[in-house]
Motif scaffolding. Structure first.
Motif, PDB file in Angstrom:
ATOM      1  N   ARG A 258       1.001  -1.357   0.169  1.00 18.32           N
ATOM      2  CA  ARG A 258       0.022   0.054  -0.089  1.00 18.32           C
ATOM      3  C   ARG A 258       0.925   1.262   0.017  1.00 18.32           C
ATOM      4  N   ARG A 260       0.906   5.646   0.008  1.00 22.85           N
ATOM      5  CA  ARG A 260       0.112   6.917   0.065  1.00 22.85           C
ATOM      6  C   ARG A 260       0.900   8.049  -0.196  1.00 22.85           C
ATOM      7  N   ASP A 264      -2.363  12.776  -4.660  1.00 24.97           N
ATOM      8  CA  ASP A 264      -3.033  11.359  -5.292  1.00 24.97           C
ATOM      9  C   ASP A 264      -2.799  11.533  -6.914  1.00 24.97           C
ATOM     10  N   GLY A 280      -6.686  -1.279  -6.133  1.00 28.97           N
ATOM     11  CA  GLY A 280      -7.688  -0.510  -5.527  1.00 28.97           C
ATOM     12  C   GLY A 280      -7.198   0.560  -4.901  1.00 28.97           C
ATOM     13  N   THR A 282      -8.299   3.686  -1.930  1.00 29.39           N
ATOM     14  CA  THR A 282      -8.925   3.880  -0.762  1.00 29.39           C
ATOM     15  C   THR A 282      -8.397   5.111  -0.206  1.00 29.39           C
ATOM     16  N   ALA A 283      -9.136   5.592   0.905  1.00 27.77           N
ATOM     17  CA  ALA A 283      -8.344   6.708   1.761  1.00 27.77           C
ATOM     18  C   ALA A 283      -7.142   6.294   2.325  1.00 27.77           C
ATOM     19  N   SER A 286      -3.072   3.382  -2.104  1.00 28.54           N
ATOM     20  CA  SER A 286      -3.425   2.662  -3.473  1.00 28.54           C
ATOM     21  C   SER A 286      -2.703   1.495  -3.117  1.00 28.54           C
ATOM     22  N   ASP A 287      -3.547   0.438  -3.216  1.00 28.38           N
ATOM     23  CA  ASP A 287      -3.104  -1.052  -3.232  1.00 28.38           C
ATOM     24  C   ASP A 287      -2.571  -1.573  -4.452  1.00 28.38           C
TER      25      ASP A 287
END
Ligand SMILES: Nc1ncnc2c1ncn2[C@@H]1O[C@H](COP(=O)(O)OP(=O)(O)OP(=O)(O)O)[C@@H](O)[C@H]1O
Length: 332
Positions: A258, A260, A264, A280, A282-283, A286-287
């Motif tokens: 993951r 971050r 973004d 994916g 999410t907050a 990014s995975d």
């Protein structure tokens, strides 16, 4: 007070503070040494073959699913259960042959602590200090120092029953330390502790390890163990599955990484330019798909080198959790 606690404290050796010779053994340089330990309860096999070592000066995590045998093993190390077969040494001594010797060198904190509700923490610790035959002239100072160490000084003279669960947990830790043990066994010590108390517990355990104590700690909170422990022993269905240095568990990472960033859009552009499609977003970040440690390090360096403001990069769910899941997957 639970019966085991009373049995544990009250069956102590005559002179635990004296210069007792540690029984010489090939494994006396490790605090805990276990080989091929099994334990049956009737037809149930709680332990089917446990091997582990917990060296002095280090924190070893005991990790496994419910029913894996962690508590059974800790009870054997604490002299409260005998193994059906196998070899065990705690502080160089055999808990079956010399339970008193082991107890004088071992601090034991069970997951559910029984306490005398009407005593105050000061009285409670003084009682255990006496049970461990600490020199009477030393008791008051040692108890005061322990109360300060676990941040209970301001509650020292209130009855134990007014303490919160977390405060009782800290009292249990102080009790385990009252005779300055060389080996510390902790079953789910962080259960019921708030984040600040958990971080204080971490600091205290690190201090104890730095002073040479061998610490074995079981917990289900893997993210926390990852920060705390130096080594991990994975157990499942009563067997040791793997024994690792925490620094080495990253090789198990299977679920991905993951990342971050503060920006973004810049991150998305940089990943696309490298042909990496997030699984994916999410907050939390990014995975990214699974990749080796070396590839992950190179990707991080190149993102930072290109000016992407990365603020977090790591295995999804933490390294210990990833290793735990990978081992369970292998076993299926
Ligand atoms: N006194 C007992 N009699 C019969 N079976 C027992 C006894 N104590 C433990 N067991 C069984 O042994 C196995 C291991 O239990 P243990 O409590 O050691 O697991 P654990 O890893 O500590 O689990 P948890 O994470 O849920 O606390 C379980 O299947 C349990 O039911």
């Amino acid at each position: 007070m639970c019966l085991d606690d009373a049995r544990y404290a009250l069956r102590v050796p005559e002179e635990p503070d004296g210069d007792v010779m540690v029984q010489a053994s090939a494994d006396s340089d490790v605090g805990i040494w276990v080989r091929g330990v099994t334990r049956r309860f009737g037809t149930a096999e709680a332990l089917r073959g446990i091997d582990l070592s917990a060296p002095y000066g280090r924190i070893t995590a005991l990790v496994g699913p419910n029913g894996a045998g962690k508590t059974t093993l800790l009870l054997i190390l604490a002299t409260l259960l005998t193994p059906t077969a196998g070899q065990v040494r705690v502080a160089g001594l055999d808990p079956v042959a010399d339970p008193d010797g082991v107890r004088s060198r071992t601090g034991w904190m069970p997951d559910a602590l029984g306490v005398y509700e009407q005593l105050t923490p000061r009285e409670y610790l003084a009682f255990f200090a006496e049970a461990y035959r600490i020199e009477p002239a030393l008791v008051a100072d040692r108890v005061a120092a322990l109360l300060a160490r676990v941040h209970l000084a301001e509650h020292a003279d209130q009855p134990v029953h007014v303490l919160s669960r977390g405060q009782k947990q800290r009292l249990g830790l102080a009790r385990a330390l009252v005779h300055e043990p060389r080996v510390l066994l902790l079953d789910e010590p962080a259960a019921g502790l708030d984040p600040r108390s958990r971080s204080e517990l971490r600091d205290l355990l690190r201090e104890l390890a730095a002073s040479g104590v061998a610490i074995l700690v079981s917990s289900h909170i893997l993210a926390e163990l990852e920060e705390l422990a130096d080594r991990v022993v994975f157990v499942a269905e009563g067997r040791t599955v793997s024994e690792e240095e925490i620094a080495g568990v990253s090789r198990f990472v299977v679920s991905g990484w993951r990342v971050r960033a503060l920006d973004d859009a810049a991150l998305a552009t940089a990943l696309a330019a490298r042909g990496i499609a997030p699984l994916g977003i999410t907050a939390a970040g990014s995975d990214l798909p699974p990749m080796s440690d070396v590839d992950a390090a190179a990707l991080l360096a190149s993102l930072v080198g290109d000016g992407v403001p990365v603020i977090a990069f790591g295995p999804i769910g933490g390294q210990l959790e990833a290793a735990y899941l990978a081992l369970n997957k292998e076993r299926r």
